[in-house]
Design a protein around this motif. Structure first.
Motif, PDB file in Angstrom:
ATOM      1  N   GLU A  29       4.583 -13.581  -1.131  1.00 53.94           N
ATOM      2  CA  GLU A  29       5.043 -12.561  -0.166  1.00 53.94           C
ATOM      3  C   GLU A  29       6.419 -12.405  -0.195  1.00 53.94           C
ATOM      4  O   GLU A  29       7.282 -11.377  -0.484  1.00 53.94           O
ATOM      5  N   ALA A  30       7.327 -13.739  -0.406  1.00 57.17           N
ATOM      6  CA  ALA A  30       8.705 -13.822  -0.701  1.00 57.17           C
ATOM      7  C   ALA A  30       9.175 -12.867  -1.970  1.00 57.17           C
ATOM      8  O   ALA A  30       9.943 -12.137  -2.005  1.00 57.17           O
ATOM      9  N   LYS A  31       8.251 -13.156  -3.056  1.00 57.57           N
ATOM     10  CA  LYS A  31       8.806 -12.282  -4.195  1.00 57.57           C
ATOM     11  C   LYS A  31       8.546 -10.861  -4.074  1.00 57.57           C
ATOM     12  O   LYS A  31       9.313 -10.097  -4.680  1.00 57.57           O
ATOM     13  N   LYS A  35      11.446  -8.165  -4.651  1.00 57.59           N
ATOM     14  CA  LYS A  35      11.548  -7.053  -5.639  1.00 57.59           C
ATOM     15  C   LYS A  35      11.456  -5.757  -4.882  1.00 57.59           C
ATOM     16  O   LYS A  35      12.260  -5.008  -5.464  1.00 57.59           O
ATOM     17  N   LEU A  36      10.990  -5.515  -3.764  1.00 66.40           N
ATOM     18  CA  LEU A  36      11.136  -4.398  -3.205  1.00 66.40           C
ATOM     19  C   LEU A  36      12.642  -4.067  -2.821  1.00 66.40           C
ATOM     20  O   LEU A  36      13.402  -3.046  -2.871  1.00 66.40           O
ATOM     21  N   LEU A  37      13.320  -5.253  -2.253  1.00 69.02           N
ATOM     22  CA  LEU A  37      14.879  -4.963  -1.930  1.00 69.02           C
ATOM     23  C   LEU A  37      15.651  -4.680  -3.158  1.00 69.02           C
ATOM     24  O   LEU A  37      16.636  -3.725  -3.195  1.00 69.02           O
ATOM     25  N   LYS A  38      15.344  -5.321  -4.439  1.00 68.51           N
ATOM     26  CA  LYS A  38      15.924  -4.946  -5.594  1.00 68.51           C
ATOM     27  C   LYS A  38      15.796  -3.536  -6.222  1.00 68.51           C
ATOM     28  O   LYS A  38      16.545  -2.814  -6.365  1.00 68.51           O
ATOM     29  N   ASP A  39      14.558  -3.082  -5.837  1.00 65.44           N
ATOM     30  CA  ASP A  39      14.050  -1.409  -6.314  1.00 65.44           C
ATOM     31  C   ASP A  39      15.026  -0.721  -5.454  1.00 65.44           C
ATOM     32  O   ASP A  39      15.361   0.130  -5.961  1.00 65.44           O
TER      33      ASP A  39
END
Length: 111
Positions: A29-31, A35-39
Motif C-alpha cells: 500500500e505504501a509503495k 508511485k501515485l504521488l510520483k506520477d
C-alpha cells in the motif's frame, strides 16, 4: 498499517506468518501511494503553465524560476543547495580506501 500483537499473545510460527502477511500488505500500500504521488508530480512538472504575463512554461521551468527568485530574495543556502543539486552539480561524498597486502611466497624452511 500493520496490526500489533495483543499483550500476552505468544509469538509463534502462526503469529510470525500473520505479522509478515500484514507487513507485506502495508508495504504494498505504501509503495502504491508513493508511485501515485510520483506520477502526479511528474505530470505537473511536464504540464504547460501560462503565467499572468502570458509566458508559457512547463511546470519544471516554472518551479526553477520560482526557486531562483526565492533564493535571490532570501539568500537561503538550502534553496541554493536544491538548485545546485538539481543542476547536477551535487558534490559526491567519496571515501577512497587503499589496501596493500604483502605476501611472502618464499618458504622459510626451503632456503
Amino acid at each position: 498499517m500493520a496490526k500489533k500483537m495483543p499483550e500476552g499473545r505468544p509469538f509463534t510460527t502462526e503469529t510470525a506468518k500473520e505479522c509478515g502477511h500484514n507487513g507485506g500488505k502495508a508495504s504494498g500500500e505504501a509503495k502504491r501511494k508513493k508511485k501515485l504521488l510520483k506520477d502526479c508530480l511528474n505530470e505537473l512538472l511536464a504540464s504547460e503553465i501560462t503565467d499572468k504575463n502570458g509566458v508559457t512554461r512547463t511546470g519544471s521551468e516554472a518551479a526553477a524560476v520560482t526557486l531562483w527568485r526565492k533564493f535571490m530574495k532570501t539568500g537561503d543556502p538550502r534553496i541554493f543547495e536544491v538548485i545546485r543539486d538539481t543542476a547536477g552539480e551535487k558534490p559526491v561524498d567519496k571515501v577512497e580506501q587503499v589496501t596493500e597486502i604483502k605476501v611472502d611466497w618464499e618458504d622459510e624452511n626451503n632456503d
